[in-house]
Design an enzyme around this catalytic site. Sequence first.
Site, PDB file in Angstrom:
ATOM      1  N   ARG A 190       0.816  -1.221   0.000  1.00 35.91           N
ATOM      2  CA  ARG A 190       0.000   0.000   0.000  1.00 35.91           C
ATOM      3  C   ARG A 190       0.852   1.275   0.000  1.00 35.91           C
ATOM      4  O   ARG A 190       0.446   2.319   0.498  1.00 35.91           O
ATOM      5  CB  ARG A 190      -0.942   0.020   1.215  1.00 35.91           C
ATOM      6  CG  ARG A 190      -2.082  -0.982   1.122  1.00 35.91           C
ATOM      7  CD  ARG A 190      -3.012  -0.601  -0.021  1.00 35.91           C
ATOM      8  NE  ARG A 190      -4.221  -1.410  -0.036  1.00 35.91           N
ATOM      9  CZ  ARG A 190      -4.378  -2.521  -0.747  1.00 35.91           C
ATOM     10  NH1 ARG A 190      -3.366  -2.964  -1.484  1.00 35.91           N
ATOM     11  NH2 ARG A 190      -5.510  -3.183  -0.733  1.00 35.91           N
TER      12      ARG A 190
ATOM     13  N   HIS B 231      -7.864  -2.227  -9.222  1.00 32.92           N
ATOM     14  CA  HIS B 231      -6.771  -1.973 -10.173  1.00 32.92           C
ATOM     15  C   HIS B 231      -7.321  -1.761 -11.577  1.00 32.92           C
ATOM     16  O   HIS B 231      -6.906  -0.846 -12.293  1.00 32.92           O
ATOM     17  CB  HIS B 231      -5.787  -3.151 -10.171  1.00 32.92           C
ATOM     18  CG  HIS B 231      -4.737  -3.055  -9.120  1.00 32.92           C
ATOM     19  ND1 HIS B 231      -3.408  -2.939  -9.401  1.00 32.92           N
ATOM     20  CD2 HIS B 231      -4.833  -3.048  -7.765  1.00 32.92           C
ATOM     21  CE1 HIS B 231      -2.704  -2.870  -8.276  1.00 32.92           C
ATOM     22  NE2 HIS B 231      -3.553  -2.942  -7.274  1.00 32.92           N
TER      23      HIS B 231
ATOM     24  N   ARG C  57      -9.017   1.573 -12.185  1.00 28.71           N
ATOM     25  CA  ARG C  57      -8.102   2.706 -12.152  1.00 28.71           C
ATOM     26  C   ARG C  57      -7.366   2.897 -13.469  1.00 28.71           C
ATOM     27  O   ARG C  57      -6.871   3.987 -13.760  1.00 28.71           O
ATOM     28  CB  ARG C  57      -7.102   2.471 -11.011  1.00 28.71           C
ATOM     29  CG  ARG C  57      -6.337   3.684 -10.547  1.00 28.71           C
ATOM     30  CD  ARG C  57      -5.559   3.356  -9.299  1.00 28.71           C
ATOM     31  NE  ARG C  57      -4.592   2.278  -9.514  1.00 28.71           N
ATOM     32  CZ  ARG C  57      -4.243   1.384  -8.589  1.00 28.71           C
ATOM     33  NH1 ARG C  57      -4.793   1.414  -7.395  1.00 28.71           N
ATOM     34  NH2 ARG C  57      -3.340   0.443  -8.859  1.00 28.71           N
TER      35      ARG C  57
ATOM     36  N   GLU D  15      -3.397 -11.822 -18.312  1.00 32.28           N
ATOM     37  CA  GLU D  15      -2.992 -12.459 -17.061  1.00 32.28           C
ATOM     38  C   GLU D  15      -2.051 -13.611 -17.395  1.00 32.28           C
ATOM     39  O   GLU D  15      -2.452 -14.606 -17.986  1.00 32.28           O
ATOM     40  CB  GLU D  15      -4.214 -12.967 -16.301  1.00 32.28           C
ATOM     41  CG  GLU D  15      -5.138 -11.858 -15.830  1.00 32.28           C
ATOM     42  CD  GLU D  15      -6.300 -12.379 -15.014  1.00 32.28           C
ATOM     43  OE1 GLU D  15      -6.414 -13.622 -14.869  1.00 32.28           O
ATOM     44  OE2 GLU D  15      -7.096 -11.556 -14.536  1.00 32.28           O
TER      45      GLU D  15
END
Length: 399
Positions: free
Chosen positions: A231, A270, A273, A282
Amino acid sequence: MDVTLLGTGAPPGLPRPDCPCAVCALALGPDARAATALLVDGALLLDLTPGAAFAAARAGHSLGGVRQVLLSHPHDGPAVEVPAGLPQPVRVPDGRELTLLTGHRVRALAMDAGGTGYAVTGPDGQRLLYLPPGGFPAGLEAPTRAYHLVLADVMGRPDALARLRAAGAVGPTTDVVAVHLDHDVPQGAEVARRLAAAGARAVPDGTTLVVGAYEEVPDVPRRTLVLGGARSGKSVEAERRLEAFPDVLYVATGGTRGGDSEWAQRVVAHRERRPGSWRTTETTDLVPVLAEEGPPVLIDCLSLWLTDAMDAVGAWDDAEWADGGEKALRERVRELVAAVRDARRTVVAVSNEVGSGIVPATASGRRYRDELGRLNAAFAAECEQVLLVVAGQALVLRG
């Protein structure tokens, strides 16, 4: 064609009046900015702001030769007094083109968020694009010719710069200068660092730019490693470095975790954003991704890649680790580092910095900590820029 920036700040200026924030408190001297206004060849004024005549005088110019005053956005606050002898300011209807007696041609551009943009062609054929705060030209999707100079709200609308690049309006030789700078980003070294990552720059009020002249802007680093604790803001920093570029490939190495709702919420946060133009894949198979030529790639993150690699070689079992697991992991790390060294595309990678905390209580935890430290060091050695993010603040370790 010369452009003098009488101001480079947001409409309220910087510092904002009566604002108690830290950025405004520190925006002093060269970091103080008046509202953005441009004087083009002493004949065209784009945006009339308070104190424009004094700003021009401080920059060694006069407004006496101005033949046209154009506004790009409504002025909030008290009405601005028009200096004596200056034409009344107007906003040109979208799509209309003006030709001044001085030989300048000005075309008004519709914006996607209000206001009016102006494309100016000088008598010498040099071209500049000036956009209002928070705006992007509506409908500018088809390929177009690159401008020599672009003045835009780079910090407030990095996606607009990405779309200008995608349309060809910003090319490799375009000088991109950030204007309408506000108190959302600390001035000085921090704003310069963020703009350099986007291939742009900021200049002080009163600067005169020669349109078409080459300006040495720091190259966007081809390979960047962003380190940080949990974080810390490391992923936000990594994403910020590429949000001014189109068609970014986002490589998520974490995969999906069935039944883990907290992990699913992180993934969604995520994804929301990131700019909508970015593609996501992925995978933990990073070597082929790095070997391909293509748009910039953002890898988030190496820590999860290492977890998968250690799973694959049985690193958590002491016997398997001793019986070839360690050697196999070293080989996978070498392959990844070699792929980074040979990469031709822009690469931004994220990784955790875990070596400064509590010593893990288990042997497997200590093994992971040690291997991540080795991976980070090897990967960083191949990067032009390395950042450490602490409490949301990026510290440049290299580059």
